[in-house]
Scaffold this motif. Structure first.
Motif, PDB file in Angstrom:
ATOM      1  N   ALA A   1       0.826  -1.205   0.000  1.00 58.49           N
ATOM      2  CA  ALA A   1       0.000   0.000   0.000  1.00 58.49           C
ATOM      3  C   ALA A   1       0.860   1.254   0.000  1.00 58.49           C
ATOM      4  O   ALA A   1       0.542   2.248  -0.680  1.00 58.49           O
ATOM      5  CB  ALA A   1      -0.928  -0.004   1.218  1.00 58.49           C
ATOM      6  N   ALA A   2       1.968   1.229   0.756  1.00 59.25           N
ATOM      7  CA  ALA A   2       2.873   2.384   0.794  1.00 59.25           C
ATOM      8  C   ALA A   2       3.519   2.615  -0.567  1.00 59.25           C
ATOM      9  O   ALA A   2       3.702   3.767  -0.994  1.00 59.25           O
ATOM     10  CB  ALA A   2       3.952   2.162   1.860  1.00 59.25           C
TER      11      ALA A   2
ATOM     12  N   GLN B   1       2.174   1.850  -3.474  1.00 57.26           N
ATOM     13  CA  GLN B   1       1.133   2.409  -4.344  1.00 57.26           C
ATOM     14  C   GLN B   1       0.950   3.909  -4.108  1.00 57.26           C
ATOM     15  O   GLN B   1       0.782   4.679  -5.056  1.00 57.26           O
ATOM     16  CB  GLN B   1      -0.184   1.668  -4.100  1.00 57.26           C
ATOM     17  CG  GLN B   1      -0.198   0.244  -4.620  1.00 57.26           C
ATOM     18  CD  GLN B   1      -1.506  -0.473  -4.335  1.00 57.26           C
ATOM     19  OE1 GLN B   1      -2.398   0.100  -3.719  1.00 57.26           O
ATOM     20  NE2 GLN B   1      -1.617  -1.718  -4.789  1.00 57.26           N
ATOM     21  N   LYS B   2       1.021   4.316  -2.847  1.00 53.91           N
ATOM     22  CA  LYS B   2       0.924   5.751  -2.544  1.00 53.91           C
ATOM     23  C   LYS B   2       2.127   6.502  -3.105  1.00 53.91           C
ATOM     24  O   LYS B   2       2.002   7.640  -3.566  1.00 53.91           O
ATOM     25  CB  LYS B   2       0.826   5.959  -1.044  1.00 53.91           C
ATOM     26  CG  LYS B   2      -0.481   5.478  -0.425  1.00 53.91           C
ATOM     27  CD  LYS B   2      -0.493   5.705   1.076  1.00 53.91           C
ATOM     28  CE  LYS B   2      -1.795   5.198   1.698  1.00 53.91           C
ATOM     29  NZ  LYS B   2      -1.800   5.373   3.177  1.00 53.91           N
TER      30      LYS B   2
ATOM     31  N   ARG C   1       2.146   7.957  -6.742  1.00 56.95           N
ATOM     32  CA  ARG C   1       1.553   9.270  -7.042  1.00 56.95           C
ATOM     33  C   ARG C   1       2.598  10.378  -7.047  1.00 56.95           C
ATOM     34  O   ARG C   1       2.409  11.420  -7.646  1.00 56.95           O
ATOM     35  CB  ARG C   1       0.472   9.583  -6.006  1.00 56.95           C
ATOM     36  CG  ARG C   1      -0.785   8.738  -6.137  1.00 56.95           C
ATOM     37  CD  ARG C   1      -1.804   9.168  -5.124  1.00 56.95           C
ATOM     38  NE  ARG C   1      -2.048   8.125  -4.118  1.00 56.95           N
ATOM     39  CZ  ARG C   1      -2.680   8.326  -2.987  1.00 56.95           C
ATOM     40  NH1 ARG C   1      -3.122   9.533  -2.693  1.00 56.95           N
ATOM     41  NH2 ARG C   1      -2.871   7.341  -2.135  1.00 56.95           N
TER      42      ARG C   1
ATOM     43  N   ASP D   1       5.548   9.355   5.128  1.00 59.73           N
ATOM     44  CA  ASP D   1       4.643  10.370   4.573  1.00 59.73           C
ATOM     45  C   ASP D   1       5.324  10.935   3.326  1.00 59.73           C
ATOM     46  O   ASP D   1       6.243  11.754   3.412  1.00 59.73           O
ATOM     47  CB  ASP D   1       4.411  11.464   5.616  1.00 59.73           C
ATOM     48  CG  ASP D   1       3.454  12.546   5.134  1.00 59.73           C
ATOM     49  OD1 ASP D   1       3.028  12.468   3.953  1.00 59.73           O
ATOM     50  OD2 ASP D   1       3.144  13.461   5.905  1.00 59.73           O
ATOM     51  N   TRP D   2       4.902  10.480   2.163  1.00 58.02           N
ATOM     52  CA  TRP D   2       5.602  10.827   0.920  1.00 58.02           C
ATOM     53  C   TRP D   2       5.624  12.329   0.635  1.00 58.02           C
ATOM     54  O   TRP D   2       6.679  12.841   0.218  1.00 58.02           O
ATOM     55  CB  TRP D   2       5.001  10.052  -0.253  1.00 58.02           C
ATOM     56  CG  TRP D   2       5.133   8.563  -0.097  1.00 58.02           C
ATOM     57  CD1 TRP D   2       4.129   7.661   0.044  1.00 58.02           C
ATOM     58  CD2 TRP D   2       6.348   7.810  -0.043  1.00 58.02           C
ATOM     59  NE1 TRP D   2       4.628   6.386   0.180  1.00 58.02           N
ATOM     60  CE2 TRP D   2       5.998   6.450   0.131  1.00 58.02           C
ATOM     61  CE3 TRP D   2       7.698   8.147  -0.114  1.00 58.02           C
ATOM     62  CZ2 TRP D   2       6.934   5.437   0.230  1.00 58.02           C
ATOM     63  CZ3 TRP D   2       8.644   7.130  -0.017  1.00 58.02           C
ATOM     64  CH2 TRP D   2       8.265   5.804   0.153  1.00 58.02           C
TER      65      TRP D   2
END
Length: 435
Positions: free
Chosen positions: A294-295, A297-298, A301, A415-416
């Motif tokens: 999931a991380a 995939q984020k 972006r 936190d990207w």
């Protein structure tokens, strides 16, 4: 196998002639020919059984390596043991012990492998860096026996030698150049305060007894209190500096281990993290497969901005260890993987610093890489968690600097957007200073 005779892998020690072997070299020397020759030993005439039969320690080591290359590990182990019984010289004994340890590691016997390596380190000047760098011992480095031996080497001792600790202390001195000076002055001032206290205590007793010649009690008590307080503070500072040094040595040792962990790039090329220095900022994501996926995939972006900052995602899934099939002609990683690893020798730094090598790496590096030895990676992450007071096994992320050291880490996933703000672009001045 990294210390001995005939071999077909490029990471073995190379002995071109007797006068060129340097027993104190920390790293292995590169070989381009694909075939390595052992030391040519001129043996004097002898009436010993070995001379009559032609069996020598050197020939046994060579035969052992030949047998191993054919997959006959048990027979190769017997040859290395025979070599140790034939009164070998220090060079031959080191080769026999090291290769014997590799055989035990191949068979999964970590205790026997560690015993052989300890003997080679203690008695035959084997460099601990060789054990850290050799892909043949990748399976051994994932065992508890290696962790125990690494800790012993970091602390130094009669059972394992002091060479690795000396190397660590030299690096520590570079990173904290005035620690030794501070500790010297702490001891010197503590000694001076102790001498002063030695003369002050009798005066204090005379002041307590009173009399015409008695010194002033308040002044004497104040001097004694200052001296004793100074001793306590200075000794405490000395031990605090020593503790910080041990913590730093442990971190340097972990950084060295981290630099040798292998990755598979998107082009299927296998490299060690040390090769990616100055090229990327690896971000290690360790946790359950669903959380890490999931991380990632984020992160997609923000892919463009993260790539501008040299971010390379390195996912590590807890409990997702995959044991690669072991080929008979090598230890640890498969033969193709080992061949793709760099030869770690005197010209290693020059090659990795060359513009051509960096350009090729930059072309191959994409957004994500795959770990090659999951057990080694997981063990390093758990050690790092313990050092930072985090419960081993929790989901964590670790951001590395361009120079390969840990920049920062945290629980959970990153936190990207914050990372994009925090990390400067690769062409920025701050990135150049980080190299």
């Amino acid at each position: 196998m990294a210390v001995a005779a005939i071999a077909s892998k490029q990471h073995l020690l190379y002995f071109s002639k007797p006068t060129t072997w340097l027993p104190n070299k920390t790293h292995l020397k590169s070989v381009k020919g694909g075939r390595v020759s052992f030391i040519s030993c001129s043996l004097p005439p002898s009436s010993s059984p070995e001379a009559k039969t032609g069996t020598t320690a050197e020939s046994c080591v060579n035969l052992g390596l030949s047998l191993f290359s054919k997959g006959r590990v048990k027979d190769a182990l017997a040859q290395f043991e025979t070599a140790l019984d034939l009164d070998p010289n220090p060079m031959e004994a080191q080769a026999a012990l090291y290769n014997k340890a590799c055989c035990h590691a191949y068979r999964g016997d970590g205790k026997k492998a560690a015993d052989c390596l300890r003997t080679a380190l203690r008695e035959y000047n084997l460099k601990f860096g060789t054990i850290l760098n050799d892909p043949d011992l990748a399976s051994f480095r994932a065992l508890p026996e290696f962790k125990e031996m690494q800790e012993e080497a970091r602390l130094g001792g009669e059972d394992i030698g002091y060479s690795f600790r000396r190397d660590l202390k030299l690096i520590s001195e570079v990173q904290a150049p005035f620690r030794g000076v501070r500790r010297f002055f702490y001891l010197a001032f503590a000694a001076a305060a102790g001498i002063s206290t030695f003369f002050t205590v009798p005066r204090l007793f005379r002041a307590l007894k009173g009399g015409e010649d008695a010194p002033d009690i308040w002044e004497t008590a104040g001097n004694a209190a200052i001296n004793i307080g100074g001793i306590i503070v200075l000794v405490a500072l000395f031990f605090w500096e020593s503790k910080k040094e041990e913590e730093q040595l442990a971190q340097i040792s972990r950084n060295e281990t981290l630099s040798r962990l292998p990755l598979r790039l998107s082009t299927n090329r296998i490299v060690e993290l040390v090769q990616l220095r100055d090229t990327v900022r690896p971000v290690i994501l360790a946790g359950e497969k669903g959380t890490v996926s999931a991380a990632i995939q984020k992160a997609e972006r923000f892919r463009t901005e993260l790539l501008k900052r040299g971010v390379l995602l390195v996912p590590v899934f807890w409990g997702e260890e995959k044991t690669p099939p072991v080929e008979k002609k090598g230890f640890g990683v498969p033969a193709k993987a080992a061949a793709s690893l760099p030869s770690i020798g005197e010209d290693f730094d020059k090659r990795t610093q060359s513009i051509a090598a960096k350009s090729r790496l930059k072309a191959e590096v994409r957004f994500k890489a795959e770990i090659v030895s999951p057990t080694e990676w997981e063990r390093w992450i758990r050690d790092q968690q313990k050092s930072e007071g985090v419960t081993p096994g929790e989901d964590v992320y670790i951001i590395l600097r361009l120079d390969g050291r840990v920049r920062r880490s945290g629980k959970g996933m990153p936190d990207w957007p914050q990372i994009v703000k925090e990390l400067p672009p690769m062409d920025a001045l701050l990135s150049k200073l980080e190299r």
